[in-house]
Design a protein around this motif. Structure first.
Motif, PDB file in Angstrom:
ATOM      1  N   VAL A   2     -10.655  10.228  -7.017  1.00  0.00           N
ATOM      2  CA  VAL A   2     -10.087  10.769  -5.781  1.00  0.00           C
ATOM      3  C   VAL A   2      -9.153   9.794  -5.078  1.00  0.00           C
ATOM      4  N   PHE A   3      -9.587   8.547  -4.925  1.00  0.00           N
ATOM      5  CA  PHE A   3      -8.906   7.617  -4.028  1.00  0.00           C
ATOM      6  C   PHE A   3      -8.480   6.361  -4.770  1.00  0.00           C
ATOM      7  N   ASP A   4      -7.271   5.882  -4.464  1.00  0.00           N
ATOM      8  CA  ASP A   4      -6.731   4.672  -5.075  1.00  0.00           C
ATOM      9  C   ASP A   4      -6.956   3.490  -4.130  1.00  0.00           C
ATOM     10  N   GLU A   5      -8.050   2.771  -4.344  1.00  0.00           N
ATOM     11  CA  GLU A   5      -8.378   1.637  -3.484  1.00  0.00           C
ATOM     12  C   GLU A   5      -7.381   0.502  -3.648  1.00  0.00           C
ATOM     13  N   ASP A   6      -6.851   0.347  -4.835  1.00  0.00           N
ATOM     14  CA  ASP A   6      -5.869  -0.702  -5.072  1.00  0.00           C
ATOM     15  C   ASP A   6      -4.640  -0.497  -4.185  1.00  0.00           C
ATOM     16  N   ALA A   7      -4.171   0.739  -4.068  1.00  0.00           N
ATOM     17  CA  ALA A   7      -3.019   1.039  -3.211  1.00  0.00           C
ATOM     18  C   ALA A   7      -3.362   0.821  -1.745  1.00  0.00           C
ATOM     19  N   ARG A   8      -4.584   1.204  -1.345  1.00  0.00           N
ATOM     20  CA  ARG A   8      -4.971   1.003   0.060  1.00  0.00           C
ATOM     21  C   ARG A   8      -4.898  -0.469   0.449  1.00  0.00           C
ATOM     22  N   LEU A   9      -5.263  -1.319  -0.487  1.00  0.00           N
ATOM     23  CA  LEU A   9      -5.315  -2.750  -0.197  1.00  0.00           C
ATOM     24  C   LEU A   9      -3.977  -3.466  -0.387  1.00  0.00           C
ATOM     25  N   THR A  10      -2.966  -2.736  -0.857  1.00  0.00           N
ATOM     26  CA  THR A  10      -1.694  -3.407  -1.145  1.00  0.00           C
ATOM     27  C   THR A  10      -0.485  -2.742  -0.506  1.00  0.00           C
ATOM     28  N   THR A  11      -0.293  -1.456  -0.694  1.00  0.00           N
ATOM     29  CA  THR A  11       0.988  -0.837  -0.336  1.00  0.00           C
ATOM     30  C   THR A  11       0.894   0.416   0.525  1.00  0.00           C
ATOM     31  N   ARG A  12      -0.288   0.936   0.792  1.00  0.00           N
ATOM     32  CA  ARG A  12      -0.388   2.255   1.423  1.00  0.00           C
ATOM     33  C   ARG A  12       0.188   2.294   2.825  1.00  0.00           C
ATOM     34  N   SER A  13      -0.012   1.220   3.595  1.00  0.00           N
ATOM     35  CA  SER A  13       0.427   1.207   4.992  1.00  0.00           C
ATOM     36  C   SER A  13       0.577  -0.232   5.467  1.00  0.00           C
ATOM     37  N   ALA A  14       1.032  -0.389   6.720  1.00  0.00           N
ATOM     38  CA  ALA A  14       1.146  -1.720   7.310  1.00  0.00           C
ATOM     39  C   ALA A  14      -0.219  -2.373   7.476  1.00  0.00           C
ATOM     40  N   GLN A  15      -1.265  -1.572   7.539  1.00  0.00           N
ATOM     41  CA  GLN A  15      -2.619  -2.110   7.665  1.00  0.00           C
ATOM     42  C   GLN A  15      -3.026  -2.905   6.432  1.00  0.00           C
ATOM     43  N   SER A  16      -2.483  -2.543   5.262  1.00  0.00           N
ATOM     44  CA  SER A  16      -2.869  -3.203   4.003  1.00  0.00           C
ATOM     45  C   SER A  16      -2.613  -4.706   4.066  1.00  0.00           C
ATOM     46  N   ALA A  17      -1.408  -5.081   4.468  1.00  0.00           N
ATOM     47  CA  ALA A  17      -1.066  -6.501   4.538  1.00  0.00           C
ATOM     48  C   ALA A  17      -1.874  -7.207   5.613  1.00  0.00           C
ATOM     49  N   LEU A  18      -2.104  -6.520   6.738  1.00  0.00           N
ATOM     50  CA  LEU A  18      -2.884  -7.109   7.825  1.00  0.00           C
ATOM     51  C   LEU A  18      -4.299  -7.437   7.352  1.00  0.00           C
ATOM     52  N   GLU A  19      -4.948  -6.485   6.691  1.00  0.00           N
ATOM     53  CA  GLU A  19      -6.302  -6.716   6.195  1.00  0.00           C
ATOM     54  C   GLU A  19      -6.324  -7.850   5.178  1.00  0.00           C
ATOM     55  N   PHE A  20      -5.373  -7.838   4.245  1.00  0.00           N
ATOM     56  CA  PHE A  20      -5.346  -8.856   3.199  1.00  0.00           C
ATOM     57  C   PHE A  20      -5.201 -10.264   3.789  1.00  0.00           C
ATOM     58  N   ILE A  21      -4.236 -10.434   4.682  1.00  0.00           N
ATOM     59  CA  ILE A  21      -3.993 -11.760   5.261  1.00  0.00           C
ATOM     60  C   ILE A  21      -5.205 -12.245   6.035  1.00  0.00           C
ATOM     61  N   ARG A  22      -5.810 -11.361   6.818  1.00  0.00           N
ATOM     62  CA  ARG A  22      -6.958 -11.770   7.632  1.00  0.00           C
ATOM     63  C   ARG A  22      -8.168 -12.146   6.772  1.00  0.00           C
ATOM     64  N   VAL A  23      -8.442 -11.367   5.740  1.00  0.00           N
ATOM     65  CA  VAL A  23      -9.566 -11.704   4.878  1.00  0.00           C
ATOM     66  C   VAL A  23      -9.347 -13.061   4.216  1.00  0.00           C
ATOM     67  N   GLN A  24      -8.149 -13.266   3.702  1.00  0.00           N
ATOM     68  CA  GLN A  24      -7.866 -14.526   3.022  1.00  0.00           C
ATOM     69  C   GLN A  24      -7.965 -15.716   3.973  1.00  0.00           C
ATOM     70  N   GLU A  25      -7.509 -15.551   5.216  1.00  0.00           N
ATOM     71  CA  GLU A  25      -7.564 -16.692   6.123  1.00  0.00           C
ATOM     72  C   GLU A  25      -8.981 -16.927   6.646  1.00  0.00           C
ATOM     73  N   LEU A  26      -9.756 -15.876   6.880  1.00  0.00           N
ATOM     74  CA  LEU A  26     -11.129 -16.062   7.349  1.00  0.00           C
ATOM     75  C   LEU A  26     -11.996 -16.711   6.278  1.00  0.00           C
ATOM     76  N   VAL A  27     -11.744 -16.367   5.022  1.00  0.00           N
ATOM     77  CA  VAL A  27     -12.503 -16.954   3.921  1.00  0.00           C
ATOM     78  C   VAL A  27     -11.921 -18.310   3.522  1.00  0.00           C
ATOM     79  N   GLY A  28     -10.632 -18.325   3.261  1.00  0.00           N
ATOM     80  CA  GLY A  28     -10.005 -19.498   2.665  1.00  0.00           C
ATOM     81  C   GLY A  28     -10.027 -20.742   3.524  1.00  0.00           C
ATOM     82  N   THR A  29     -10.055 -20.580   4.845  1.00  0.00           N
ATOM     83  CA  THR A  29     -10.073 -21.747   5.723  1.00  0.00           C
ATOM     84  C   THR A  29     -11.461 -22.357   5.875  1.00  0.00           C
ATOM     85  N   ARG A  30     -12.475 -21.706   5.323  1.00  0.00           N
ATOM     86  CA  ARG A  30     -13.841 -22.185   5.494  1.00  0.00           C
ATOM     87  C   ARG A  30     -14.457 -22.770   4.231  1.00  0.00           C
TER      88      ARG A  30
END
Length: 263
Positions: free
Chosen positions: A18-46
């Motif tokens: 039914v749903f393309d999770e890969d697209a949601r996390l990459t290209t579906r909307s402006a939210q995709s990039a926002l979520e990706f950057i925030r997850v990487q910075e919250l994890v990667g800086t720690r």
């Protein structure tokens, strides 16, 4: 079929057909990039360089791949075989089918566990604590657990806004706010929606310490789901969530909420 078994079956159908999770996390909307950057910075800086990372419910590896490319030793598990196959195509980490409630790995096998998905697919507190306990078990003392949830506030907004409120007010919408029980409408196979305080209490019950709560997307995330990629809007949203995403109550105004704890 019990309630959780029905949700588990729904997850398999939703993410394989039914749903393309890969697209949601990459290209579906402006939210995709926002979520990706925030997850990487919250994890990667720690986390420390070269950490052993277990990505539980890691889908197609959108977060696992950059962590592996940064030098971490990453293993991904996901219950949906189709998503694991896509994850394996990255070639930078190991990916296999697995269940957050019963991990095959030995105690203290990792320094970091990510649970970006399992908690909002598990209906009962017992199952959610089982998943958290498994993450704690496989992470060595001093390591990190990062767990994501979907706030009750944002789900209630998603199902209720945009229409004249019905009278009487639907009991299912009330239950979203009162207990985190998903409204029956919609195709998303949700199990539970959290408050920040409830999420923190569940991490405490699993034995985690030094717990922090952060909005991932923040107050602008809901709007960005309706918009195409826009760099100016992305930077504004990042500024807003970095300034406010840790604040009590404000942190619930987000598409996804992250709890961070130490083992």
């Amino acid at each position: 079929m019990d309630e959780q078994a029905g949700i588990d079956a729904g997850i398999q159908h939703y993410y394989s057909s039914v749903f393309d999770e890969d697209a949601r996390l990459t290209t579906r909307s402006a939210q995709s990039a926002l979520e990706f950057i925030r997850v990487q910075e919250l994890v990667g800086t720690r986390i420390a360089a070269g950490s052993r990372v277990l990505d539980i419910g890691g889908a197609t590896g959108i977060h696992a791949n950059p962590l592996a490319e940064a030098g971490h030793r990453v293993t991904l598990v996901d219950p949906v075989e189709e998503q694991v196959v896509k994850a394996q195509r990255h070639g930078t980490f190991h990916a296999e089918v697995g269940d957050a409630r019963q991990l095959r790995f030995a105690d203290n096998s990792f320094e970091v566990a990510l649970l970006f998905g399992p908690l909002y697919y598990l209906r009962t507190a017992e199952d959610r604590l089982k998943a958290l306990a498994e993450a704690v078990r496989v992470v060595a003392p001093g390591g990190w657990v990062f767990a994501a949830a979907i706030p009750r506030f944002i789900h209630h907004a998603a199902v209720s806004l945009g229409n004249i409120p019905p009278k009487p007010y639907p009991q299912a919408w009330v239950e979203v706010l009162e207990s985190g029980t998903p409204a029956p409408s919609g195709r998303f196979p949700a199990g539970h929606f959290h408050t920040a305080e409830e999420l923190e209490a569940e991490l405490q019950a699993a034995g985690l310490t030094a717990i922090e709560l952060h909005a991932i997307e923040g107050p602008a995330g809901f709007a960005l789901e309706r918009l195409p990629n826009d760099e100016a809007l992305l930077q504004a949203a990042l500024t807003l969530v970095r300034r406010t995403g840790h604040l009590t109550a404000i942190r619930d105004m987000t598409n996804h909420l992250m709890a961070i704890g130490r083992v």
